[in-house]
Design an enzyme around this catalytic site. Structure first.
Site, short mmCIF file in Angstrom:
data_model
loop_
_atom_site.label_atom_id
_atom_site.label_comp_id
_atom_site.label_asym_id
_atom_site.label_seq_id
_atom_site.Cartn_x
_atom_site.Cartn_y
_atom_site.Cartn_z
N VAL A 181 -11.75 -1.66 1.04
CA VAL A 181 -11.25 -2.31 -0.18
C VAL A 181 -11.46 -3.83 -0.07
O VAL A 181 -11.97 -4.48 -1.01
CB VAL A 181 -9.75 -1.99 -0.41
CG1 VAL A 181 -9.17 -2.83 -1.53
CG2 VAL A 181 -9.59 -0.50 -0.73
N ILE A 211 -7.21 7.55 -1.14
CA ILE A 211 -7.06 6.10 -1.30
C ILE A 211 -8.00 5.48 -0.26
O ILE A 211 -8.07 5.95 0.88
CB ILE A 211 -5.60 5.64 -1.10
CG1 ILE A 211 -5.44 4.12 -1.31
CG2 ILE A 211 -5.04 6.04 0.25
CD1 ILE A 211 -3.97 3.64 -1.31
N SER A 212 -8.74 4.46 -0.66
CA SER A 212 -9.73 3.89 0.24
C SER A 212 -9.08 3.21 1.43
O SER A 212 -7.92 2.80 1.39
CB SER A 212 -10.59 2.87 -0.51
OG SER A 212 -11.14 3.44 -1.67
N GLN A 213 -9.87 3.09 2.49
CA GLN A 213 -9.46 2.39 3.70
C GLN A 213 -9.31 0.89 3.38
O GLN A 213 -10.17 0.32 2.71
CB GLN A 213 -10.58 2.62 4.72
CG GLN A 213 -10.46 1.91 6.01
CD GLN A 213 -11.76 2.03 6.80
OE1 GLN A 213 -12.70 2.70 6.36
NE2 GLN A 213 -11.80 1.39 7.94
N ARG A 241 0.82 -1.22 0.00
CA ARG A 241 0.00 0.00 0.00
C ARG A 241 0.85 1.26 0.00
O ARG A 241 0.44 2.30 -0.53
CB ARG A 241 -0.96 -0.02 1.20
CG ARG A 241 -2.05 1.07 1.12
CD ARG A 241 -3.14 0.81 2.14
NE ARG A 241 -4.24 1.76 2.08
CZ ARG A 241 -4.48 2.69 3.01
NH1 ARG A 241 -3.70 2.79 4.06
NH2 ARG A 241 -5.50 3.51 2.88
#
Ligand code: SAH
Length: 211
Positions: A57, A51-53, A25
């Protein structure tokens, strides 16, 4: 890192957990935030986007049920983190991803190259229109919240395929999973509250199933 948290919050699919373990990540973050890569939180990636958690995701990926040969459409490439996880899970298939901001797309493409992911096709544009030339898809995932489900996306869903999309406004959104059944009917399920940046689209959203 977050793996124990993911399992603790109910992510069970071993393939999804393996993909989450694989994806670096920190490669998807601006350098000054790399130290926060393994906290379970959304983080800014520039251009007002996030950016998604990791948990979200993982949840969206699990609900999409991607198989090794699946052709998946993703709307809102962003950093490319979700895209990379989907590409890892579909080595004999392909991920088609659409982003409206050129700067983000260029950076994401560079990350895919660096990771050696060759089963990704990218497009710059309005993802609410889908990617009709490549339809139907075995799964469609949307990384931005829409007030209603864009009709072109349900139209591009194969039988047995799922559309995973946050539906709602800035204040309140719910994760919706819409499955096209064997007789082409659409079956909705709901997976709880989420928080995404808005889907920005000039397409008028039609009155399709909304929660
Ligand atoms: N899953 C991504 C998060 C994406 S944030 C990640 O993990 O990094 C949502 C993204 O959707 C943003 O990059 C935003 O620019 C993009 N977006 C918003 N509306 C869009 C549209 N109509 N078509 C394509 N991309 C869109």
């Amino acid at each position: 890192m977050v793996m124990r948290q993911l399992a603790g919050r109910g992510i069970r699919d071993p393939r999804v957990l393996a993909a989450m373990r694989w994806a670096p990540r920190e490669w998807f973050l601006p350098p000054h935030l790399a130290g926060d890569a393994y906290s379970d939180a959304p983080l800014p990636i520039g251009n007002g986007q996030t950016i998604s958690q990791p948990y979200v995701v993982a949840l969206m990926t699990e609900r999409l049920t991607p198989k090794r040969t699946h052709r998946i459409l993703e709307i809102g490439t962003g950093s490319g983190y979700q895209t990379a996880i989907l590409a890892y899970l579909t080595p004999n298939g392909k991920v088609f991803t659409i982003e409206r901001l050129p700067d983000l797309l260029v950076e994401a493409e560079e990350r895919f190259r660096r990771l050696g992911l060759t089963n990704i096709a990218t497009r710059l544009g309005d993802g609410a229109a889908g990617w009709p030339e490549e339809a139907p898809f075995d799964g469609i995932i949307v990384g931005a919240a829409a007030p209603r489900i864009p009709e072109p996306l349900t139209a591009q869903l194969a039988r047995g395929a799922r559309l995973v999309i946050p539906v709602g406004d800035l204040a309140s959104q719910e994760l919706v999973i819409l499955e096209r059944g064997a007789h082409s009917e659409l079956l909705p399920r709901y997976a709880g509250g989420v928080r995404f940046v808005p889907l920005i689209s000039r397409l008028a959203f039609t009155e399709e199933p909304s929660p």
